[in-house]
Design an enzyme around this catalytic site. Sequence first.
Site, short mmCIF file in Angstrom:
data_model
loop_
_atom_site.label_atom_id
_atom_site.label_comp_id
_atom_site.label_asym_id
_atom_site.label_seq_id
_atom_site.Cartn_x
_atom_site.Cartn_y
_atom_site.Cartn_z
N ARG A 144 45.75 -32.32 51.10
CA ARG A 144 46.43 -30.90 50.17
C ARG A 144 46.75 -31.45 48.94
NH1 ARG A 144 50.35 -31.11 53.81
NH2 ARG A 144 52.71 -31.60 52.88
N ASP A 168 41.35 -28.90 47.47
CA ASP A 168 42.42 -27.83 48.37
C ASP A 168 41.68 -26.97 48.73
OD1 ASP A 168 44.76 -25.76 46.88
OD2 ASP A 168 44.49 -25.41 45.27
N LYS A 192 42.52 -24.00 48.97
CA LYS A 192 42.67 -22.88 49.02
C LYS A 192 42.07 -22.36 47.43
CE LYS A 192 47.27 -22.27 50.80
NZ LYS A 192 48.75 -22.07 50.79
N GLY A 251 44.74 -29.80 63.15
CA GLY A 251 46.31 -29.79 63.69
C GLY A 251 46.65 -28.80 63.13
N ARG A 260 47.70 -24.47 62.84
CA ARG A 260 48.10 -23.18 63.98
C ARG A 260 46.83 -22.44 64.40
NH1 ARG A 260 54.63 -20.04 63.54
NH2 ARG A 260 55.31 -21.92 62.73
N GLY A 304 56.68 -24.61 67.32
CA GLY A 304 57.32 -26.08 68.33
C GLY A 304 57.03 -27.28 68.08
N HIS A 305 57.57 -28.09 68.81
CA HIS A 305 57.78 -29.64 68.78
C HIS A 305 57.36 -30.06 70.08
CE1 HIS A 305 58.03 -30.05 64.59
NE2 HIS A 305 59.24 -29.61 64.28
N ASP A 306 57.42 -31.48 69.76
CA ASP A 306 57.54 -31.64 71.61
C ASP A 306 58.15 -31.89 72.75
OD1 ASP A 306 56.44 -34.93 72.59
OD2 ASP A 306 58.45 -34.55 73.41
N ILE A 307 59.15 -31.41 72.24
CA ILE A 307 60.10 -31.52 73.49
C ILE A 307 60.25 -30.22 73.69
CG2 ILE A 307 61.75 -30.42 71.07
CD1 ILE A 307 64.51 -31.94 72.80
N ASP A 344 53.43 -35.60 71.85
CA ASP A 344 52.92 -35.27 71.20
C ASP A 344 51.54 -36.23 71.61
OD1 ASP A 344 54.52 -33.74 69.43
OD2 ASP A 344 55.40 -35.41 67.97
#
Length: 399
Positions: free
Chosen positions: A40, A66, A68, A89, A91, A131-134, A162
């Site tokens: 971006r 871009d 958008k 990657g 959502r 979310g994250h890896d943990i 990850d």
Amino acid sequence: MMSSGPLAGCRVVELGGIGPGPFAGMFLADLGAEVVRVDRPERADEPDASGPTNVTDRGKRSVVLDLKHPSGPAALLDLIERADILIEGFRPGVTERLGIGPHECLARNPRLVYGRMTGWGQDGPLAAAAGHDIGYIALTGALGAIGSAGGPPQIPLNLVGDFGGGGCYLVIGVLAALYAVERTGRGQVVDAAIVDGTAHLLASTFAKLARGAWTDERGVNQLDGGWPFYSVYETKDGRHMAVGALEAKFYRQLIELLDIDIDPEQQHDRSTWPKLRIMLAERFAERTRDEWAQLFEGTDACVAPVLGITEAATHPHLAARGSVITRDGVVQPAAAPRFSATPAQPGATAPAIGADTRAVFQDWGIGSGDELVHSGAARQASQEATNTRPGRHLADPQD
């Protein structure tokens, strides 16, 4: 410079992100693919967005679009039409809203492998959640299995989720799908979810659990430090040695080198383990880590010094293999795995953001890219930024 890697000639479009997606792109680039990272416009203004420290962007070319902008998605589809693999990657649902989802991309390029990297997957109750890896490894049970008995779970960096259950599984998935394209002529979507990959990594643990060889609690099992001859011990200088003498012949050599007065035939007599653990701890505390490392070097006792990341980079074995290299002053891993006929090698240092916008459109036979840049749909890095990009270095551990 034409790549000699096993994926030479493969074209990959990577939609800029963080974590496992860029790692997967680096992995493919190391294997010889031409990877174009599409970022971006705002990323071009971020400090440290490019340059030698951005190891996971090495070997890639950089285009700024871009998505958008009214012309942005169409320009991306022009690239996708000429690509073999797409990595994204976002959502679930984001690329669909942008008009670059699987439906549009596969309609434009029926042979495309559409790789999707997420934590929770494309569906399920948590699919839309952040979310994250943990969190991902917590939900799969992996995090809960790591740590000492009676202590809290220990975070294994973000290697298990990850990069292990995420980025590596994405690479495996897109390459398997690419092989299927050669047989069927049809592309497909690869849904690489970190929770799926992490659960898959637990296959042998599930097997042990099923046959009663694993207890679902921390620090009491064969491979979690619960067995005294597969554990970590502190040394005289406050450092540590890792002991992995599971097999009888290795265990025998361990106690011989440590000069411990205990019957090796009692290795699996659990009633002796509390005493054995104390004996091992006391013996390792008598010398420094490096003194023990010298004693065990090259033996079959399966004992190794616990090194820091910086120390590991200069260990004689890793140095001899060139497992870690120095590029433009930055210590980083070499390409892996190794190939006898089509050697993989790390590509050039990460380019300036947007350094290759015009060149990629020209090289891929789309046009000059001038109209996109002038309209604001694309951005080309300044000549000054492009000229300061370091050149390509080969995987030389002495570089």
